[in-house]
Structures are given as C-alpha cells and as structure tokens.
Motif scaffolding. Structure first.
Motif, mmCIF file in Angstrom:
data_model
loop_
_atom_site.group_PDB
_atom_site.id
_atom_site.type_symbol
_atom_site.label_atom_id
_atom_site.label_comp_id
_atom_site.label_asym_id
_atom_site.label_seq_id
_atom_site.Cartn_x
_atom_site.Cartn_y
_atom_site.Cartn_z
ATOM 1 N N SER A 241 -112.701 93.061 62.871
ATOM 2 C CA SER A 241 -113.488 92.204 61.991
ATOM 3 C C SER A 241 -114.580 91.485 62.767
ATOM 4 O O SER A 241 -114.410 91.134 63.933
ATOM 5 C CB SER A 241 -112.569 91.175 61.344
ATOM 6 O OG SER A 241 -113.295 90.249 60.595
ATOM 7 N N ASP A 242 -115.706 91.259 62.089
ATOM 8 C CA ASP A 242 -116.703 90.375 62.665
ATOM 9 C C ASP A 242 -116.281 88.942 62.317
ATOM 10 O O ASP A 242 -115.184 88.712 61.813
ATOM 11 C CB ASP A 242 -118.109 90.707 62.168
ATOM 12 C CG ASP A 242 -118.273 90.581 60.660
ATOM 13 O OD1 ASP A 242 -117.334 90.122 59.979
ATOM 14 O OD2 ASP A 242 -119.345 90.953 60.160
ATOM 15 N N PHE A 243 -117.142 87.990 62.571
ATOM 16 C CA PHE A 243 -116.773 86.589 62.366
ATOM 17 C C PHE A 243 -116.337 86.299 60.939
ATOM 18 O O PHE A 243 -115.374 85.587 60.703
ATOM 19 C CB PHE A 243 -117.957 85.691 62.755
ATOM 20 C CG PHE A 243 -117.692 84.235 62.573
ATOM 21 C CD1 PHE A 243 -116.830 83.565 63.423
ATOM 22 C CD2 PHE A 243 -118.286 83.528 61.547
ATOM 23 C CE1 PHE A 243 -116.575 82.220 63.258
ATOM 24 C CE2 PHE A 243 -118.039 82.190 61.372
ATOM 25 C CZ PHE A 243 -117.183 81.535 62.229
ATOM 26 N N THR A 244 -117.027 86.871 59.968
ATOM 27 C CA THR A 244 -116.727 86.579 58.570
ATOM 28 C C THR A 244 -115.757 87.568 57.941
ATOM 29 O O THR A 244 -115.139 87.266 56.933
ATOM 30 C CB THR A 244 -118.011 86.601 57.722
ATOM 31 O OG1 THR A 244 -118.576 87.918 57.781
ATOM 32 C CG2 THR A 244 -119.020 85.580 58.210
ATOM 33 N N GLY A 245 -115.660 88.761 58.490
ATOM 34 C CA GLY A 245 -114.818 89.787 57.899
ATOM 35 C C GLY A 245 -115.544 90.668 56.910
ATOM 36 O O GLY A 245 -114.961 91.567 56.312
ATOM 37 N N ARG A 246 -116.830 90.419 56.716
ATOM 38 C CA ARG A 246 -117.608 91.204 55.758
ATOM 39 C C ARG A 246 -117.647 92.683 56.117
ATOM 40 O O ARG A 246 -117.694 93.522 55.237
ATOM 41 C CB ARG A 246 -119.037 90.681 55.657
ATOM 42 C CG ARG A 246 -119.135 89.383 54.938
ATOM 43 C CD ARG A 246 -120.584 88.950 54.751
ATOM 44 N NE ARG A 246 -120.635 87.545 54.405
ATOM 45 C CZ ARG A 246 -120.341 87.050 53.226
ATOM 46 N NH1 ARG A 246 -119.967 87.845 52.274
ATOM 47 N NH2 ARG A 246 -120.393 85.759 52.993
ATOM 48 N N ASN A 247 -117.647 93.001 57.402
ATOM 49 C CA ASN A 247 -117.733 94.402 57.796
ATOM 50 C C ASN A 247 -116.480 95.183 57.421
ATOM 51 O O ASN A 247 -116.528 96.405 57.305
ATOM 52 C CB ASN A 247 -118.002 94.527 59.296
ATOM 53 C CG ASN A 247 -116.832 94.065 60.145
ATOM 54 O OD1 ASN A 247 -116.150 93.092 59.816
ATOM 55 N ND2 ASN A 247 -116.605 94.744 61.239
ATOM 56 N N LEU A 248 -115.367 94.498 57.202
ATOM 57 C CA LEU A 248 -114.121 95.185 56.850
ATOM 58 C C LEU A 248 -113.985 95.471 55.365
ATOM 59 O O LEU A 248 -113.165 96.311 54.978
ATOM 60 C CB LEU A 248 -112.906 94.358 57.297
ATOM 61 C CG LEU A 248 -112.645 94.287 58.776
ATOM 62 C CD1 LEU A 248 -111.352 93.521 59.034
ATOM 63 C CD2 LEU A 248 -112.583 95.650 59.414
#
Length: 118
Positions: free
Chosen positions: A45-52
């Motif tokens: 995950s990136d910091f926000t989790g948007r990429n997941l």
C-alpha cells in the motif's frame, strides 16, 4: 473525487464498506481467504491505500467468480496466499515497503559516494 474526499479519505471508506459487503456474501472459506489476502497486500500500500483499491476489487471479483463456479480456494489461490498476493501486487506495479526502502538506501549511498568522490 473532490478535494474533500481526497483529504479525508471518505471515498475510500465507502469503497471499503462495499468490498466488505461483497465479501460477506462469500462462503466461509472464501471469507477467510479474503482476510488473509487483505493482510498480505497491506505492505504494498501507498500512504493512503488508494493504489490497492483496484487490486482488491480484482481479487474480490476473482473470489466471487470462483465461488459461483464451485471451485475451492486452493484451486483458485494455490497453497501460498502470500505468494499469490505478491504476484498480484507486483503485476500491478505496486512496490512493497522493502522496494521503497531499497530505493531510498540506494539513493543515500549514491549521494554519499558522490560526496566522497568530490
């Protein structure tokens, strides 16, 4: 997505609740696999989790189709759920924490070596 949703993550909360509602409709062994998959994908995950979110949507769709076809989780995911998650996240280009740390270390070493050569 507007500015407020980006800052607060409210769009992610709604999407996450939708994922969990879909997962609740799965058979018990698929729900257990879903829980493991979420845990194994967190390091990507990136910091926000948007990429997941697209990755999780795809995996959940795979589980839904397999459950509808009557396949077992082992047939779909194999014996190594962590390996499955690494392959899925890697295929989507999601770097893990280890990849990010390696990149940062390489930059720091290169910077230090560049200063030593001056």
């Amino acid at each position: 997505m507007n500015f407020w949703e980006t800052i607060t993550g409210s769009d992610l909360t709604e999407e996450w609740k939708a994922f969990e509602a879909r997962a609740a409709a799965l058979p018990a062994d698929y729900r257990a696999a879903w829980g493991e998959i979420k845990g194994h994908l967190v390091p990507y995950s990136d910091f926000t989790g948007r990429n997941l979110m697209p990755i999780l949507d795809g995996v959940l769709g795979l589980l839904e189709e397999a459950a509808a076809d009557g396949q077992s989780t082992r047939e779909v995911l194999g014996d190594d759920i962590a390996g499955f998650c690494a392959a899925v996240a890697g295929g989507e280009g999601a770097p893990s924490f280890r990849d990010r740390w390696r990149e940062q270390l390489n930059k720091n070493v290169a910077r230090k070596l560049g200063r030593l050569g001056d």
